[in-house]
Design an enzyme around this catalytic site. Structure first.
Site, PDB file in Angstrom:
ATOM      1  N   GLN A  13     199.958  23.411  18.012  1.00 48.07           N
ATOM      2  CA  GLN A  13     200.044  24.764  17.485  1.00 48.07           C
ATOM      3  C   GLN A  13     201.370  25.042  16.798  1.00 48.07           C
ATOM      4  O   GLN A  13     201.448  25.898  15.919  1.00 48.07           O
ATOM      5  CB  GLN A  13     199.785  25.775  18.609  1.00 48.07           C
ATOM      6  N   LEU A  61     193.310  13.164  27.459  1.00 50.86           N
ATOM      7  CA  LEU A  61     192.493  12.449  26.499  1.00 50.86           C
ATOM      8  C   LEU A  61     192.350  13.292  25.238  1.00 50.86           C
ATOM      9  O   LEU A  61     191.811  14.404  25.276  1.00 50.86           O
ATOM     10  CB  LEU A  61     191.118  12.132  27.102  1.00 50.86           C
ATOM     11  N   ASP A  62     192.824  12.745  24.129  1.00 51.97           N
ATOM     12  CA  ASP A  62     192.875  13.476  22.876  1.00 51.97           C
ATOM     13  C   ASP A  62     191.480  13.635  22.263  1.00 51.97           C
ATOM     14  O   ASP A  62     190.715  12.675  22.171  1.00 51.97           O
ATOM     15  CB  ASP A  62     193.786  12.713  21.904  1.00 51.97           C
ATOM     16  N   ASP A  71     191.821  28.781  23.461  1.00 52.74           N
ATOM     17  CA  ASP A  71     191.433  30.184  23.345  1.00 52.74           C
ATOM     18  C   ASP A  71     192.532  31.102  23.863  1.00 52.74           C
ATOM     19  O   ASP A  71     192.824  32.146  23.262  1.00 52.74           O
ATOM     20  CB  ASP A  71     190.149  30.451  24.129  1.00 52.74           C
ATOM     21  N   GLU A 104     191.129  17.205  25.868  1.00 57.66           N
ATOM     22  CA  GLU A 104     191.170  18.168  24.774  1.00 57.66           C
ATOM     23  C   GLU A 104     189.772  18.172  24.190  1.00 57.66           C
ATOM     24  O   GLU A 104     189.309  17.157  23.662  1.00 57.66           O
ATOM     25  CB  GLU A 104     192.186  17.756  23.710  1.00 57.66           C
TER      26      GLU A 104
END
Length: 569
Positions: free
Chosen positions: A378, A251-252, A307, A287
């Site tokens: 990323q 789930l975004d 992280d 997320e």
């Protein structure tokens, strides 16, 4: 009474429904012929008609013709009529009971750039090779339909409909069926926090779908206090899980699912989606930038853990711009925290950071964290889309990648990472006119002044930008990376997964040695997992056992070395 979005078959025919609570007139155009619709007290409009699968239809809401917001299949782009669908014509060939979450090794892929063809059919042919490496789950970037042929998928406006550039619904069913025959789970990335900028007719049909007093980075926030809104998304998830026998959802950006009703929605969502097929496990990943434990405590399996990525990235590249700023002061110290507790930021003050972020999450099991050294975000959120192999010492990256695969957190590989790909993954879209120009300007402004992320921004609307992002399958160093992947995942399956399934028995212990080395021990009911790592320096006093079950590099001789072993209880 729960109302279904979209079309539904019954003995009386085919019933079309749409939520338009403030509309004065709503009708159905089926094969071009108008049919009046009746309004219910809850704001849904419906009509039952004689229809056939393949019939084209539109809703006419206060004079505006529009496709079904819950369309399962379009006759063309997102502005075109929707199509009536019937039962799937192909039966499943594979008996499938799912897999335990502790066995997950996730492979994130974008259908449009994973193969030269960019289709589900072509991607299906690659699945056997991934399974042979030890990968156990495919995570598809969003496939809900958006305007244009190419894009990441996060600009979807018809979230129930498969994006047609990827193939047919039958192609997706065959993809999933073949994956299951190889022991691979299939997880879909679902975007419920916003709609894309073109073709979201839901704004016209139901302005109440949105809370204009709140905004996300992508537009008006969705109002989850509305029962019809909650049903739209829950039924969407139920459809994908049930129709395509998916094993779970990612789930975004759930931190943007907020406001009145959001917490109740998330709890109800998990219960309803898992009830679609209670005979097999349905895995739910979020997320969530908040670094909070409450969703995982309430039953969601795991959260993406940026992280871990940030600590690794800063340790290997030395970058300190943007969101890397507060991970650049002591990335090895942050890596120690990530290995010990999962998240790094748990509400404590951080140098270089803004307000403290997060809450303590160290009590959660290691399987509650999905770690990665590269993701679509990323890599693609760099101006030039460079992969880490183009930015860091290759030996350092090999070690970080091996750490990802053998540590007791859920690893996620970004497509091509397993073969040492250097192909960029750029941001691309397929809009035209003023919207295209706004995206160009916005992308350029986003990276202005951030030197390490790249000052020159390729045109995101250019077909060349999309084509440059296609995964290359002829990498010169592929064999070495594939061998490392295969070896690390064999160790994981044989020795790490049984420990994870036995459950954690005590907190992890992580000790830092010097400036760039550490040792770690994780305690499980079935035994312990011990790891030694040096990331950029020769550490002569760090002496792991010589007979380790898995190792990379030589301690005392190489600046990059990793050693892992297990001991039964």
């Amino acid at each position: 009474m729960t109302q279904n979005w979209g079309g539904q078959w019954s003995a009386d025919g085919w019933t079309a429904r749409i939520w338009a609570p403030d509309a004065r007139h709503v009708g159905l155009l089926l094969r071009g012929q108008p049919h009046a619709m009746t309004r219910q007290d809850d704001g849904f409009w419906s009509v039952t008609v004689a229809a056939r699968p393949g019939d084209a239809y539109l809703f006419r809401v206060d004079g505006q013709d529009m496709p079904d917001p819950a369309s399962r299949l379009q006759s063309g782009d997102v502005h075109a009529p929707s199509l009536v669908t019937g039962p799937a014509g192909d039966a499943w060939q594979t008996s499938w009971q799912g897999r335990h979450w502790a066995e997950a090794v996730i492979y994130e892929l974008h259908i449009g750039t994973f193969t030269p063809e960019g289709t589900l059919a072509a991607a299906t042919e690659k699945l056997a090779g991934l399974a042979a490496l030890g990968i156990t789950a495919i995570e598809l970037m969003p496939v809900g339909q958006w305007q244009g042929g190419r894009g990441w998928g996060y600009d979807g406006v018809l979230p129930y409909a498969l994006h047609p550039a990827y193939g047919s619904p039958g192609d997706l069913r065959r993809f999933v069926d073949h994956a299951h025959s190889l022991g691979l789970m299939v997880i879909l990335d679902l975007v419920m926090n916003h709609f894309g900028p073109e073709g979201a007719y839901i704004h016209h049909a139901a302005p109440r779908f949105f809370d204009e007093s709140r905004h996300t980075p992508w537009g008006a926030a969705i109002d989850f206090s509305q029962p019809a809104v909650r049903e739209f998304w829950i039924q969407c998830a139920e459809y994908w899980i049930g129709e395509y026998r998916l094993d779970g959802l990612r789930l975004d950006a759930v931190h943007q699912i907020s406001g009145p009703g959001a917490d109740d929605f998330m709890r109800q969502f998990a219960q309803r989606v898992r009830a679609v097929d209670p005979a097999r496990p349905i895995h739910l990943i979020v997320e969530d930038e908040r670094n909070e434990p409450h969703l995982r405590e309430a039953g969601f399996d795991a959260s993406w853990n940026d992280d871990f990525h940030h600590a690794i990235h800063c340790a290997l590249t030395g970058e300190s711009d943007s969101y890397y700023a507060n991970f650049s002061h002591d990335p090895i110290g942050d890596l120690c925290l990530a290995l010990q507790r999962g998240h790094v930021e748990e509400g404590q003050p951080r140098p270089g950071g803004d307000a403290p972020r997060g809450e303590p999450c160290g009590h959660l099991p290691p399987t509650a964290f999905v770690n990665a050294t590269q993701t679509h975000d990323q890599v693609g959120n760099r101006a030039r889309g460079e992969r880490l192999l183009s930015l860091a010492d290759p030996e350092g990256l090999r070690l970080a990648y091996a750490l990802l695969l053998v540590a007791p957190y859920i690893p996620m590989i970004f497509m091509g990472e397993e073969r040492g790909a250097t192909t960029p993954f750029l941001f691309f879209a397929d809009f035209t006119g003023d919207l295209a120009e706004a995206i160009r300007k916005g992308r350029a402004t986003e990276f202005a002044g951030i030197a390490s992320l790249g000052a020159e921004v390729p045109d995101p609307l250019s077909i060349d930008t999309f084509q440059r992002s296609r995964l290359a399958w002829g990498d010169a160093n592929a064999r070495d990376w594939l061998d490392l992947t295969r070896r690390a995942l064999a160790f994981r399956a044989a020795q790490v997964v049984p420990l994870l399934k036995s459950g954690r028995s005590a907190p992890a212990e992580v000790t830092r040695h010097g400036t760039a080395s550490l040792s770690a021990r994780w305690h499980f009911h079935g035994g312990t997992l011990d790891l030694w790592l040096t990331l950029g320096q020769v550490e002569p006093d760090l002496k792991p056992p010589q007979d380790a079950a898995f190792s990379v590099g030589r301690f005392g001789l190489d600046p990059f070395a990793l050693c892992v072993t297990t001991r039964p209880r």
